[in-house]
Design an enzyme around this catalytic site. Structure first.
Site, mmCIF file in Angstrom:
data_model
loop_
_atom_site.group_PDB
_atom_site.id
_atom_site.type_symbol
_atom_site.label_atom_id
_atom_site.label_comp_id
_atom_site.label_asym_id
_atom_site.label_seq_id
_atom_site.Cartn_x
_atom_site.Cartn_y
_atom_site.Cartn_z
ATOM 1 N N LYS A 107 -49.135 1.710 73.814
ATOM 2 C CA LYS A 107 -48.869 0.923 72.694
ATOM 3 C C LYS A 107 -50.235 -0.184 73.037
ATOM 4 C CE LYS A 107 -43.459 0.868 71.465
ATOM 5 N NZ LYS A 107 -43.627 1.747 72.305
ATOM 6 N N ASP A 192 -41.630 -4.821 71.663
ATOM 7 C CA ASP A 192 -40.576 -3.993 71.595
ATOM 8 C C ASP A 192 -39.529 -4.280 73.130
ATOM 9 O OD1 ASP A 192 -40.572 -1.141 71.051
ATOM 10 O OD2 ASP A 192 -41.545 -0.409 73.522
ATOM 11 N N CYS A 245 -36.218 1.578 70.689
ATOM 12 C CA CYS A 245 -35.887 3.114 70.550
ATOM 13 C C CYS A 245 -34.408 3.132 70.109
ATOM 14 C CB CYS A 245 -36.272 3.813 71.421
ATOM 15 S SG CYS A 245 -35.721 3.895 73.353
#
Length: 749
Positions: A107, A192, A245
């Site tokens: 990312k 994240d 995730c």
């Protein structure tokens, strides 16, 4: 990259058509297809298994193509849904971006591409990316991944994300040279966070055997704390993306709701349903239950008193407190509902009770009042991907003051008489479920201990010990290996190094501005670097002893401002990598005989190339190919005898060979030191499509300082162009990206 058009053409016209023609193992016609929701058709998805890739010759060739281009940096192999969060950040080239939990770096690579893609050609963008990770080894992986980008606009740091410093300057601070910024704030933040990872079950089935509800519950407080820290570092008007995730609402919607609850009206959850319209996504949940030890709870009131140290109010949709009942009343109301097998192996709870309807009747579900439907849930069966959760925040105003418990300063690790191990144990026991963490100018502070989720003290102690700077190995990957390619390349010298200090961080190489004007002037004179290229204040090194510097790095103005602020604020940032390696000292016997002690690194060559006027040669396509193929060629053996003669007139040391795109060799002129750097006639201009490689002018030959795989890839690209284009070797209108750095790196590492 410079060859992005070629790679897209190869995918569409070569691999896709070949696989469709062969009908490999009866696979679907779109086994290799572009992701329609990704901008500019730059993302593709392959559906082949590893077994299929090994059994078919066409697929094996495709697999080797992917591996080679990934290693060079032209392609990044990444989980499909992992590409989504950066796209919702809306990054501009002048933005300061923070990637809070960046490793392994895919990312971060995307963010750097976004910053560079919109910047002016042959110039550095005004923005930058700070990529952070708590784990030292993962920082090494992050550095390795992002190094392929060859950027001067990146800083890699090693901090706990929830304690990331903002480098406030003290009010009493005075200095002759004020930094460009007074506080480390960001236009965009990518959050994240660490999660249970249940959304990756398709690619990692082993997770299913290890998964338990306690994994998500145990991370909830840390996720809230990291997200709150990210918002406190975000500028007013900025955007933050929170992602996991995982499909567990305790790690997703519950965290988002708690953030909105704490921040009041200073933060809003954005509805981005109109962005990336071809991306299939589902709305966030408004209601959910929480499971713990086999029992479901619809509200915090339903949680047994004995379990409230691990299950906190913010895990529920409303997050409300309530009037305590006696234990007997609580037992009568809830009935200690447990699943029949008490296995804890179901996400939705359908298999955990004998009668799910009865469970719904007994538990009064809460419904969040926040617009959690604006969150995005990407599920695997909608578009053949992994699972992901994404929420986009917009900061409207400064965060409200949050009442905190009394705080005490975090102990410094480098005190002369401090017991570092004892301090780490004390710090590890601190509450990870606290409110916003404040990194003041006098040092980071953390709340006093309060109960939190299912993280044991031992686990937290181990996590803290893993980040002990005293035990850290060398962090900078570039420091591990020395380049050695070509007959005159520098030799590897293994020397046991002393323990380095970077401010208060022990075991970390320092970051020092390189201000040796004598060395810089010699470099500029040897390569004829014109004054238009900014050197002053942009060169740094990782050695406090400037007399024994091996590598010199180049940083952008934005990175320079951050570094200056960090120095003035007491070096709060623990920097593991910074800038672009521009020059490297010669260590070989022949290298030390050169007039200039430093050669140009291939990573820095694309940036420096337009400003070089000496030690540069323009080669015909034939001689350029021969250099890539044979690596070393004597002056007399070049096809173009005039080229060999010009090469022999160069000074001993590093030189640059540029591919001549169709200009008559009679008009190619090398800038010779004897001529004072003045050309005898007009020479080709360096532009975005120029291809150059770093070489070494030895006593009798020219040697290429490029790795074998880079030589092979570049050679293949040139052959394709020479077969398809008769009049010009390369297309003129290609974006600047990997002129040298990503396709023709010298073996510097």
């Amino acid at each position: 990259s410079q060859f992005s058009v070629d790679i897209l053409s190869q995918l569409e016209n070569d691999f896709v058509k070949s696989i469709q023609a062969e009908g490999v193992d009866g696979s679907e016609s779109e086994a290799i297809r572009p992701l329609l929701w990704y901008p500019e058709n730059l993302a593709w998805q392959s559906n082949f298994s590893r077994m299929q890739l090994r059994k078919n010759q066409t697929l094996e060739r495709f697999h080797e193509f992917l591996k080679q281009e990934n290693e060079i940096g032209n392609i990044t192999r990444q989980e499909t849904v992992s590409m989504v969060p950066p796209l919702f950040l809306d990054v501009h080239p002048d933005h300061f971006v923070l990637d809070m939990c960046a490793a392994p770096g895919s990312k971060t690579f995307q963010l750097l591409e976004m910053i560079h893609r919109s910047a002016e050609p042959e110039s550095l963008p005004n923005g930058m990316v700070i990529a952070n990770d708590v784990d030292v080894q993962r920082c090494n992986l992050l550095i390795h991944q992002t190094k392929r980008m060859c950027t001067a606009n990146l800083i890699v740091t090693n901090h706990e994300a929830q304690n990331f410093p903002s480098c406030h300057l003290r009010r009493s601070h005075t200095t002759r040279e004020e930094p460009g910024i007074s506080e480390l704030l960001f236009d965009r933040v990518l959050c994240d966070v660490p999660c249970s990872g249940d959304g990756t079950l398709r690619k990692a089935p082993d997770i299913w055997r290890k998964w338990a509800v306690g994994m998500g519950n145990g991370l909830h407080c840390l996720q809230v704390q990291i997200a709150m820290r990210g918002l406190s570092l975000l500028k007013v008007g900025g955007r933050m993306v929170y992602s996991t995730c995982s499909m567990n609402p305790v790690e997703n919607e519950a965290v988002v709701a708690e953030i909105l609850r704490r921040c009041g009206g200073s933060i809003e959850l954005l509805d981005v349903s109109a962005e990336l319209p071809q991306l299939v996504r589902r709305p966030g949940l408004k209601k959910w239950k929480v499971q713990d030890k086999g029992a479901w709870s619809a509200s915090y009131e339903d949680v047994p008193v004995t379990r409230r140290s691990g299950i906190v109010q913010s895990m529920f949709p409303c997050g409300k407190s309530f009037v305590e009942k006696s234990e007997s009343d609580h037992a009568t109301t809830l009935g200690d509902i447990k699943d029949k097998g008490d296995t804890g192996n179901s996400v939705d709870g359908s298999s955990l009770t004998e009668d799910p309807v009865a469970l719904t009747d007994l538990l009064k579900e809460e419904d969040s009042t926040f617009p959690l439907e604006y969150c995005m849930r990407i599920v695997p069966h909608d578009q053949n991907t992994g699972a992901f959760f994404i929420a986009v925040f917009h900061k409207l105003s400064s965060l409200p003051a949050i009442e905190k418990k009394p705080v005490r300063p975090r102990g410094q690790l480098n005190g002369a008489n401090d017991n570092e191990a004892d301090k780490l144990v004390d710090e590890a026991k601190e509450d990870i479920c606290g409110m916003e963490v404040d990194a003041a100018d006098t040092g980071e502070q953390i709340p006093e201990e309060t109960p939190c989720a299912d993280l044991t003290n031992n686990e937290m102690v181990e996590a803290a010990l893993d980040t002990d700077p005293i035990k850290m190995p060398k962090i900078e990957v570039e420091e591990v290996q020395a380049p050695r390619d070509g007959e005159s390349g520098p030799e590897i010298v293994k020397v046991k190094r002393k323990l380095q200090m970077q401010g208060k961080w022990r075991g970390v190489d320092p970051v020092v501005f390189f201000k040796d004007d004598v060395v810089v002037d010699k470099i500029k004179a040897f390569y004829g670097i014109n004054d238009a290229f900014p050197f002053n204040g942009h060169l740094v090194t990782r050695n406090s002893d400037t007399n024994h510097v091996k590598r010199i790095y180049y940083i952008s103005k934005s990175a320079k401002d951050v570094l200056q602020l960090n120095f003035l604020a007491g070096q709060q940032l623990k920097i593991t990598s910074i800038g672009l390696k521009m020059f490297e000292r010669q260590t070989s016997k022949e290298g030390t005989s050169s007039t200039c002690a430093f050669r140009i690194s291939s990573e820095g060559l694309p940036l420096l190339l337009p400003h070089i006027t000496k030690q540069i040669l323009w080669a015909s396509p034939v001689d350029f190919k021969h250099l890539l193929k044979y690596k070393t060629i004597k002056f007399a053996d070049f096809v173009d005898a005039e080229f060999g003669e010009r090469a022999s007139k160069l000074m001993l040391g590093c030189c640059v060979v540029v591919l001549n795109k169709g200009v008559s060799t009679a008009n190619i002129v090398v800038f010779n030191p004897e001529d004072g750097g003045q050309p005898l006639s007009d020479s080709p201009q360096v532009d975005a499509s120029t291809i150059a490689i770093g070489c070494w002018r030895g006593r009798n030959s020219i040697s290429v300082m490029v790795t074998a795989i880079d030589c092979q890839e570049l050679l293949e690209r040139l052959l394709v162009h020479m077969e398809t284009e008769k009049e010009s070797l390369l297309p003129e209108n290609q974006p600047l990206g990997v002129r040298v750095g990503e396709i023709a790196k010298a073996n510097d590492n």
